[in-house]
Enzyme design. Structure first.
Site, PDB file in Angstrom:
ATOM      1  N   GLU A   1      -7.871  -0.787   5.437  1.00  0.00           N
ATOM      2  CA  GLU A   1      -7.319   0.167   6.402  1.00  0.00           C
ATOM      3  C   GLU A   1      -6.785   1.403   5.666  1.00  0.00           C
ATOM      4  O   GLU A   1      -6.980   2.543   6.111  1.00  0.00           O
ATOM      5  CB  GLU A   1      -6.209  -0.497   7.214  1.00  0.00           C
ATOM      6  CG  GLU A   1      -6.697  -1.530   8.229  1.00  0.00           C
ATOM      7  CD  GLU A   1      -7.258  -2.789   7.589  1.00  0.00           C
ATOM      8  OE1 GLU A   1      -8.137  -3.413   8.214  1.00  0.00           O
ATOM      9  OE2 GLU A   1      -6.831  -3.146   6.473  1.00  0.00           O
TER      10      GLU A   1
ATOM     11  N   THR B   1      -1.008 -10.219 -11.023  1.00  0.00           N
ATOM     12  CA  THR B   1      -2.010 -10.898 -11.833  1.00  0.00           C
ATOM     13  C   THR B   1      -1.679 -10.718 -13.311  1.00  0.00           C
ATOM     14  O   THR B   1      -1.206  -9.662 -13.725  1.00  0.00           O
ATOM     15  CB  THR B   1      -3.408 -10.327 -11.540  1.00  0.00           C
ATOM     16  OG1 THR B   1      -3.702 -10.482 -10.155  1.00  0.00           O
ATOM     17  CG2 THR B   1      -4.477 -11.045 -12.346  1.00  0.00           C
TER      18      THR B   1
ATOM     19  N   GLU C   1      -6.104  -3.873  -4.378  1.00  0.00           N
ATOM     20  CA  GLU C   1      -6.071  -2.442  -4.748  1.00  0.00           C
ATOM     21  C   GLU C   1      -6.021  -1.533  -3.530  1.00  0.00           C
ATOM     22  O   GLU C   1      -6.633  -0.475  -3.496  1.00  0.00           O
ATOM     23  CB  GLU C   1      -7.274  -2.070  -5.636  1.00  0.00           C
ATOM     24  CG  GLU C   1      -7.524  -2.988  -6.805  1.00  0.00           C
ATOM     25  CD  GLU C   1      -6.344  -3.094  -7.759  1.00  0.00           C
ATOM     26  OE1 GLU C   1      -5.298  -2.498  -7.498  1.00  0.00           O
ATOM     27  OE2 GLU C   1      -6.477  -3.810  -8.760  1.00  0.00           O
TER      28      GLU C   1
ATOM     29  N   SER D   1       0.814  -1.212   0.000  1.00  0.00           N
ATOM     30  CA  SER D   1       0.000   0.000   0.000  1.00  0.00           C
ATOM     31  C   SER D   1       0.851   1.267   0.000  1.00  0.00           C
ATOM     32  O   SER D   1       0.426   2.304  -0.512  1.00  0.00           O
ATOM     33  CB  SER D   1      -0.926   0.005   1.226  1.00  0.00           C
ATOM     34  OG  SER D   1      -1.843  -1.074   1.161  1.00  0.00           O
TER      35      SER D   1
ATOM     36  N   ILE E   1     -26.512 -19.862   6.587  1.00  0.00           N
ATOM     37  CA  ILE E   1     -27.865 -20.246   6.176  1.00  0.00           C
ATOM     38  C   ILE E   1     -27.865 -21.643   5.572  1.00  0.00           C
ATOM     39  O   ILE E   1     -28.774 -22.444   5.813  1.00  0.00           O
ATOM     40  CB  ILE E   1     -28.436 -19.203   5.191  1.00  0.00           C
ATOM     41  CG1 ILE E   1     -28.740 -17.897   5.952  1.00  0.00           C
ATOM     42  CG2 ILE E   1     -29.697 -19.723   4.504  1.00  0.00           C
ATOM     43  CD1 ILE E   1     -29.110 -16.732   5.051  1.00  0.00           C
TER      44      ILE E   1
END
Length: 383
Positions: free
Chosen positions: A367, A156, A363, A130, A337
Protein backbone atom coordinates in the site's frame (compact mmCIF):
# COMPACT_ATOMS: atom_id res chain seq x y z
CA UNK A 1 30.18 0.01 -11.68
CA UNK A 2 28.83 -2.56 -14.13
CA UNK A 3 30.07 -6.13 -14.09
CA UNK A 4 31.20 -7.74 -17.34
CA UNK A 5 28.65 -10.23 -18.66
CA UNK A 6 30.96 -13.25 -18.43
CA UNK A 7 31.94 -12.40 -14.85
CA UNK A 8 28.29 -11.93 -13.91
CA UNK A 9 27.36 -15.28 -15.42
CA UNK A 10 30.19 -17.03 -13.57
CA UNK A 11 29.16 -15.51 -10.22
CA UNK A 12 25.49 -16.39 -10.70
CA UNK A 13 26.41 -19.92 -11.81
CA UNK A 14 28.56 -20.36 -8.67
CA UNK A 15 25.64 -19.36 -6.45
CA UNK A 16 23.31 -21.62 -8.41
CA UNK A 17 25.62 -24.61 -7.82
CA UNK A 18 25.80 -23.76 -4.11
CA UNK A 19 22.02 -23.67 -3.91
CA UNK A 20 21.51 -26.90 -5.81
CA UNK A 21 24.22 -28.88 -3.99
CA UNK A 22 24.11 -27.49 -0.47
CA UNK A 23 20.89 -25.55 0.14
CA UNK A 24 18.12 -27.55 -1.50
CA UNK A 25 18.98 -30.86 0.22
CA UNK A 26 18.64 -29.34 3.71
CA UNK A 27 16.33 -26.34 3.31
CA UNK A 28 13.05 -28.08 4.16
CA UNK A 29 14.44 -29.79 7.25
CA UNK A 30 16.01 -26.60 8.61
CA UNK A 31 12.96 -24.52 7.73
CA UNK A 32 10.46 -26.81 9.40
CA UNK A 33 12.69 -27.02 12.48
CA UNK A 34 13.06 -23.22 12.44
CA UNK A 35 16.79 -23.82 12.85
CA UNK A 36 19.35 -21.14 12.07
CA UNK A 37 21.49 -22.35 9.14
CA UNK A 38 24.94 -21.78 10.65
CA UNK A 39 26.77 -23.97 8.13
CA UNK A 40 25.07 -22.39 5.12
CA UNK A 41 25.80 -18.91 6.44
CA UNK A 42 29.44 -19.88 6.89
CA UNK A 43 29.54 -21.07 3.28
CA UNK A 44 28.00 -17.78 2.14
CA UNK A 45 30.86 -16.00 3.91
CA UNK A 46 33.36 -18.25 2.12
CA UNK A 47 31.75 -17.43 -1.21
CA UNK A 48 32.19 -13.73 -0.46
CA UNK A 49 28.47 -12.99 -0.42
CA UNK A 50 28.73 -10.89 2.75
CA UNK A 51 30.77 -8.48 0.66
CA UNK A 52 28.66 -8.81 -2.49
CA UNK A 53 28.10 -5.09 -3.11
CA UNK A 54 30.96 -3.78 -0.96
CA UNK A 55 33.71 -2.26 -3.16
CA UNK A 56 36.83 -4.31 -3.76
CA UNK A 57 38.98 -1.64 -2.08
CA UNK A 58 37.32 -2.70 1.19
CA UNK A 59 37.67 -6.41 0.48
CA UNK A 60 34.25 -6.99 -1.09
CA UNK A 61 33.24 -8.46 -4.44
CA UNK A 62 32.18 -5.06 -5.75
CA UNK A 63 29.11 -6.40 -7.53
CA UNK A 64 26.67 -4.02 -9.14
CA UNK A 65 23.07 -4.08 -7.91
CA UNK A 66 21.89 -5.96 -11.00
CA UNK A 67 24.26 -8.86 -10.33
CA UNK A 68 23.33 -8.78 -6.65
CA UNK A 69 19.65 -9.07 -7.61
CA UNK A 70 20.47 -12.14 -9.71
CA UNK A 71 22.37 -13.67 -6.78
CA UNK A 72 19.41 -13.07 -4.45
CA UNK A 73 17.09 -14.60 -7.01
CA UNK A 74 19.19 -17.78 -7.13
CA UNK A 75 19.40 -18.02 -3.33
CA UNK A 76 15.64 -17.74 -3.03
CA UNK A 77 15.04 -20.58 -5.43
CA UNK A 78 16.60 -22.73 -2.74
CA UNK A 79 15.46 -21.02 0.46
CA UNK A 80 14.21 -17.47 0.74
CA UNK A 81 15.37 -17.05 4.33
CA UNK A 82 19.02 -17.06 3.25
CA UNK A 83 18.56 -13.77 1.44
CA UNK A 84 17.56 -12.15 4.73
CA UNK A 85 21.05 -12.83 6.06
CA UNK A 86 22.40 -10.50 3.38
CA UNK A 87 19.71 -7.86 2.96
CA UNK A 88 20.02 -5.58 5.98
CA UNK A 89 23.74 -6.39 6.21
CA UNK A 90 24.31 -4.93 2.74
CA UNK A 91 21.84 -2.09 3.30
CA UNK A 92 24.00 -0.97 6.23
CA UNK A 93 27.11 -1.37 4.08
CA UNK A 94 25.48 0.72 1.36
CA UNK A 95 24.61 3.52 3.79
CA UNK A 96 28.17 3.54 5.09
CA UNK A 97 29.64 3.52 1.59
CA UNK A 98 27.43 6.33 0.34
CA UNK A 99 27.10 8.49 3.47
CA UNK A 100 29.66 7.37 6.03
CA UNK A 101 32.85 9.20 6.95
CA UNK A 102 36.19 7.85 5.75
CA UNK A 103 36.90 6.60 9.26
CA UNK A 104 33.57 4.75 9.43
CA UNK A 105 34.18 3.10 6.07
CA UNK A 106 37.66 1.95 7.07
CA UNK A 107 36.49 0.65 10.44
CA UNK A 108 33.45 -1.28 9.29
CA UNK A 109 33.37 -2.13 5.58
CA UNK A 110 36.35 -4.54 5.50
CA UNK A 111 35.00 -6.47 8.50
CA UNK A 112 31.53 -6.55 6.95
CA UNK A 113 32.93 -7.75 3.62
CA UNK A 114 34.69 -10.67 5.29
CA UNK A 115 31.69 -11.55 7.43
CA UNK A 116 33.53 -10.78 10.65
CA UNK A 117 30.79 -8.22 11.22
CA UNK A 118 27.20 -9.14 10.42
CA UNK A 119 24.84 -6.20 10.05
CA UNK A 120 21.25 -5.53 11.10
CA UNK A 121 19.00 -2.53 10.47
CA UNK A 122 17.14 -1.25 13.54
CA UNK A 123 14.42 0.89 12.02
CA UNK A 124 10.88 -0.41 12.61
CA UNK A 125 9.30 0.17 16.02
CA UNK A 126 6.18 -1.28 17.65
CA UNK A 127 4.22 1.87 16.72
CA UNK A 128 6.20 3.02 13.65
CA UNK A 129 6.62 0.86 10.57
CA UNK A 130 6.13 2.39 7.16
CA UNK A 131 5.80 5.86 8.75
CA UNK A 132 9.51 6.06 9.55
CA UNK A 133 9.46 9.67 10.71
CA UNK A 134 7.29 8.71 13.70
CA UNK A 135 9.97 6.65 15.43
CA UNK A 136 10.42 7.42 19.13
CA UNK A 137 13.86 5.94 19.88
CA UNK A 138 15.99 8.84 21.08
CA UNK A 139 19.71 9.61 20.90
CA UNK A 140 20.97 12.34 23.25
CA UNK A 141 24.47 13.77 22.89
CA UNK A 142 26.52 13.62 26.08
CA UNK A 143 30.08 14.74 25.52
CA UNK A 144 31.70 12.43 23.00
CA UNK A 145 28.92 9.83 23.30
CA UNK A 146 25.25 9.45 22.38
CA UNK A 147 22.87 7.80 24.84
CA UNK A 148 20.19 5.80 23.00
CA UNK A 149 16.87 4.68 24.49
CA UNK A 150 13.96 2.97 22.78
CA UNK A 151 12.85 -0.29 21.20
CA UNK A 152 12.83 -1.79 17.72
CA UNK A 153 10.64 -4.51 16.25
CA UNK A 154 10.97 -7.17 13.51
CA UNK A 155 14.77 -6.92 13.32
CA UNK A 156 16.44 -9.49 11.08
CA UNK A 157 19.98 -10.53 12.06
CA UNK A 158 19.44 -9.12 15.55
CA UNK A 159 20.54 -12.17 17.52
CA UNK A 160 23.42 -13.32 15.32
CA UNK A 161 24.38 -9.87 14.10
CA UNK A 162 27.33 -7.95 15.53
CA UNK A 163 26.83 -4.44 14.15
CA UNK A 164 23.63 -2.42 13.93
CA UNK A 165 22.37 0.54 11.96
CA UNK A 166 20.17 2.37 14.47
CA UNK A 167 17.64 5.03 13.52
CA UNK A 168 17.02 7.47 16.38
CA UNK A 169 15.64 10.93 16.99
CA UNK A 170 18.32 13.48 17.82
CA UNK A 171 15.77 16.32 17.60
CA UNK A 172 12.31 15.31 18.78
CA UNK A 173 10.91 18.76 18.00
CA UNK A 174 12.07 18.90 14.36
CA UNK A 175 9.46 20.04 11.84
CA UNK A 176 8.88 18.09 9.67
CA UNK A 177 9.71 15.16 11.99
CA UNK A 178 11.97 13.33 9.54
CA UNK A 179 14.56 16.10 9.89
CA UNK A 180 15.18 14.99 13.45
CA UNK A 181 16.25 11.45 12.52
CA UNK A 182 19.91 10.40 12.62
CA UNK A 183 21.56 7.06 11.85
CA UNK A 184 24.20 5.45 14.05
CA UNK A 185 26.44 2.40 13.79
CA UNK A 186 26.47 0.43 17.02
CA UNK A 187 28.00 -2.82 18.17
CA UNK A 188 26.79 -5.34 20.71
CA UNK A 189 27.35 -4.18 24.24
CA UNK A 190 25.73 -3.08 27.50
CA UNK A 191 22.36 -1.48 26.98
CA UNK A 192 21.53 -3.36 23.76
CA UNK A 193 19.27 -6.33 24.46
CA UNK A 194 17.66 -8.78 22.08
CA UNK A 195 14.55 -9.30 24.19
CA UNK A 196 12.69 -11.95 22.22
CA UNK A 197 12.40 -13.86 18.96
CA UNK A 198 9.15 -13.36 17.08
CA UNK A 199 7.49 -16.51 15.72
CA UNK A 200 6.36 -16.17 12.12
CA UNK A 201 4.18 -17.81 9.49
CA UNK A 202 7.13 -18.24 7.13
CA UNK A 203 10.64 -16.85 6.75
CA UNK A 204 11.73 -19.50 9.22
CA UNK A 205 15.25 -20.27 10.38
CA UNK A 206 16.32 -16.62 10.32
CA UNK A 207 15.79 -14.68 13.51
CA UNK A 208 13.32 -11.81 13.63
CA UNK A 209 13.57 -10.06 16.98
CA UNK A 210 12.57 -7.26 19.27
CA UNK A 211 15.58 -5.17 20.31
CA UNK A 212 15.66 -2.81 23.28
CA UNK A 213 18.06 0.04 23.93
CA UNK A 214 18.40 1.19 27.53
CA UNK A 215 21.04 3.86 28.11
CA UNK A 216 22.98 2.31 25.24
CA UNK A 217 26.10 4.38 24.54
CA UNK A 218 27.44 4.98 21.04
CA UNK A 219 30.57 7.05 20.29
CA UNK A 220 29.83 10.34 18.54
CA UNK A 221 32.16 9.13 15.80
CA UNK A 222 29.57 6.48 14.93
CA UNK A 223 26.98 9.01 13.79
CA UNK A 224 26.76 8.08 10.09
CA UNK A 225 28.12 10.94 8.04
CA UNK A 226 29.01 12.88 11.18
CA UNK A 227 25.98 15.20 10.85
CA UNK A 228 22.71 14.98 12.79
CA UNK A 229 19.35 15.04 11.04
CA UNK A 230 20.41 13.28 7.82
CA UNK A 231 19.28 9.79 8.82
CA UNK A 232 15.99 9.77 6.93
CA UNK A 233 17.77 10.32 3.63
CA UNK A 234 20.31 7.63 4.50
CA UNK A 235 17.54 5.15 5.22
CA UNK A 236 15.60 5.96 2.06
CA UNK A 237 18.64 5.43 -0.15
CA UNK A 238 19.29 2.11 1.57
CA UNK A 239 15.66 1.07 1.20
CA UNK A 240 15.93 1.39 -2.57
CA UNK A 241 18.50 -1.42 -2.44
CA UNK A 242 16.35 -3.27 0.08
CA UNK A 243 13.27 -3.10 -2.14
CA UNK A 244 15.23 -4.41 -5.10
CA UNK A 245 16.33 -7.26 -2.84
CA UNK A 246 12.71 -7.99 -1.92
CA UNK A 247 11.67 -7.92 -5.58
CA UNK A 248 14.48 -10.33 -6.46
CA UNK A 249 13.45 -12.59 -3.58
CA UNK A 250 9.90 -12.64 -4.91
CA UNK A 251 11.10 -13.54 -8.41
CA UNK A 252 13.22 -16.38 -7.03
CA UNK A 253 10.43 -17.86 -4.91
CA UNK A 254 7.94 -17.50 -7.78
CA UNK A 255 10.34 -19.28 -10.13
CA UNK A 256 10.76 -22.12 -7.65
CA UNK A 257 6.98 -22.46 -7.27
CA UNK A 258 6.50 -22.40 -11.04
CA UNK A 259 9.20 -25.06 -11.54
CA UNK A 260 7.41 -27.35 -9.08
CA UNK A 261 4.05 -26.72 -10.74
CA UNK A 262 5.08 -27.30 -14.34
CA UNK A 263 7.05 -30.43 -13.46
CA UNK A 264 4.18 -31.87 -11.44
CA UNK A 265 1.67 -30.98 -14.17
CA UNK A 266 3.55 -33.14 -16.65
CA UNK A 267 3.72 -36.11 -14.27
CA UNK A 268 0.29 -36.14 -12.67
CA UNK A 269 -2.44 -37.80 -14.76
CA UNK A 270 -6.19 -37.36 -14.60
CA UNK A 271 -8.80 -38.73 -16.97
CA UNK A 272 -6.15 -40.63 -18.89
CA UNK A 273 -3.66 -37.84 -19.59
CA UNK A 274 -1.20 -35.51 -17.80
CA UNK A 275 -2.95 -32.54 -16.25
CA UNK A 276 -0.59 -30.31 -18.27
CA UNK A 277 -2.69 -31.27 -21.30
CA UNK A 278 -5.84 -29.85 -19.73
CA UNK A 279 -6.48 -26.34 -20.97
CA UNK A 280 -7.34 -25.05 -17.49
CA UNK A 281 -3.85 -25.95 -16.26
CA UNK A 282 -2.18 -24.57 -19.38
CA UNK A 283 -3.84 -21.19 -18.85
CA UNK A 284 -2.52 -21.08 -15.28
CA UNK A 285 1.02 -21.95 -16.38
CA UNK A 286 0.98 -19.33 -19.13
CA UNK A 287 -0.15 -16.58 -16.76
CA UNK A 288 2.35 -17.62 -14.11
CA UNK A 289 5.32 -17.61 -16.49
CA UNK A 290 4.32 -14.30 -18.09
CA UNK A 291 4.00 -12.50 -14.77
CA UNK A 292 7.28 -13.92 -13.49
CA UNK A 293 9.07 -12.65 -16.57
CA UNK A 294 7.51 -9.19 -16.15
CA UNK A 295 8.52 -9.15 -12.48
CA UNK A 296 12.08 -10.15 -13.38
CA UNK A 297 12.39 -7.37 -15.95
CA UNK A 298 10.99 -4.75 -13.56
CA UNK A 299 13.53 -5.86 -10.95
CA UNK A 300 16.45 -5.65 -13.36
CA UNK A 301 15.26 -2.25 -14.59
CA UNK A 302 15.23 -0.85 -11.06
CA UNK A 303 18.65 -2.38 -10.35
CA UNK A 304 20.10 -0.96 -13.54
CA UNK A 305 18.89 2.52 -12.66
CA UNK A 306 20.43 2.20 -9.19
CA UNK A 307 23.68 1.09 -10.83
CA UNK A 308 23.67 4.27 -12.92
CA UNK A 309 23.53 6.31 -9.73
CA UNK A 310 20.02 7.58 -10.40
CA UNK A 311 17.15 7.88 -7.98
CA UNK A 312 14.98 4.79 -8.41
CA UNK A 313 12.35 4.96 -5.68
CA UNK A 314 9.54 4.64 -8.24
CA UNK A 315 11.20 1.83 -10.16
CA UNK A 316 12.19 -0.06 -7.01
CA UNK A 317 8.68 0.43 -5.65
CA UNK A 318 7.10 -0.83 -8.87
CA UNK A 319 9.39 -3.86 -8.93
CA UNK A 320 8.74 -4.69 -5.29
CA UNK A 321 4.99 -4.18 -5.67
CA UNK A 322 4.53 -6.24 -8.83
CA UNK A 323 7.02 -8.98 -8.02
CA UNK A 324 5.67 -9.59 -4.52
CA UNK A 325 2.05 -9.71 -5.66
CA UNK A 326 3.09 -12.02 -8.48
CA UNK A 327 4.95 -14.27 -6.06
CA UNK A 328 1.91 -14.75 -3.84
CA UNK A 329 -0.29 -15.41 -6.84
CA UNK A 330 2.14 -17.91 -8.36
CA UNK A 331 2.63 -19.73 -5.05
CA UNK A 332 -1.14 -19.99 -4.67
CA UNK A 333 -1.59 -21.24 -8.23
CA UNK A 334 1.20 -23.77 -7.75
CA UNK A 335 -0.64 -25.11 -4.70
CA UNK A 336 -3.81 -25.38 -6.76
CA UNK A 337 -2.00 -27.29 -9.50
CA UNK A 338 -0.48 -29.74 -7.01
CA UNK A 339 -3.85 -30.14 -5.33
CA UNK A 340 -3.69 -32.01 -2.02
CA UNK A 341 0.05 -32.59 -2.35
CA UNK A 342 0.63 -28.85 -2.51
CA UNK A 343 -0.84 -28.56 0.98
CA UNK A 344 1.52 -31.13 2.47
CA UNK A 345 5.10 -30.85 3.67
CA UNK A 346 6.13 -33.49 1.14
CA UNK A 347 6.55 -30.72 -1.44
CA UNK A 348 8.13 -27.28 -0.90
CA UNK A 349 5.13 -25.45 -2.38
CA UNK A 350 3.60 -25.00 1.07
CA UNK A 351 6.84 -23.24 2.13
CA UNK A 352 6.67 -20.91 -0.86
CA UNK A 353 3.04 -20.19 0.04
CA UNK A 354 4.08 -19.25 3.60
CA UNK A 355 7.13 -17.24 2.52
CA UNK A 356 5.40 -15.21 -0.19
CA UNK A 357 3.41 -12.85 2.08
CA UNK A 358 6.61 -11.50 3.63
CA UNK A 359 7.51 -9.79 0.36
CA UNK A 360 4.18 -7.96 0.33
CA UNK A 361 5.00 -6.47 3.74
CA UNK A 362 8.81 -6.28 3.85
CA UNK A 363 10.66 -2.99 3.17
CA UNK A 364 7.39 -1.08 3.17
CA UNK A 365 3.92 -2.50 2.57
CA UNK A 366 2.57 -2.62 -0.94
CA UNK A 367 0.00 0.00 0.00
CA UNK A 368 2.91 2.34 0.79
CA UNK A 369 4.59 1.39 -2.49
CA UNK A 370 1.47 2.45 -4.37
CA UNK A 371 1.46 5.81 -2.58
CA UNK A 372 5.16 6.39 -3.32
CA UNK A 373 4.66 5.50 -6.97
CA UNK A 374 1.56 7.66 -7.36
CA UNK A 375 3.10 10.73 -5.71
CA UNK A 376 6.19 10.58 -7.88
CA UNK A 377 4.12 10.04 -11.01
CA UNK A 378 2.05 13.11 -10.20
CA UNK A 379 5.25 15.10 -9.83
CA UNK A 380 6.60 13.83 -13.14
CA UNK A 381 3.36 14.57 -14.98
CA UNK A 382 2.46 17.79 -13.21
CA UNK A 383 0.39 20.18 -15.31
Amino acid sequence: MNIATDVREEIVATVRRFVEREVMPVASELEHANEYPHQLVARMRELGLFGATIPQEYGGLGLDVTTYAMVVQELCKGWMSLSGVLNTHLMLAYMLRMHGTDDQKQRYLPAMASGEHHGALCLTEPHAGSDVQRIRTSAVRQGDMYRINGSKMFITNARYGTVYAIAAKTDKDANPPYRGISMFVGEKGPGLTVSRDIDKLGYKGIETCEVNFEDYLVPAGNLIGGVEGKGFGHVMSGLEVGRINIAARAVGVAEAAFDQAIRYAQQRETFGKPIAEHQAIQLKLADMATKIEAARLLTYQAADKKDRGERCDVEAGMAKLFASETCLEVATEAMRILGGYGYTKEFPVERYFRDAPLMIIGEGTNEIQRLVIARQLLQRHKI
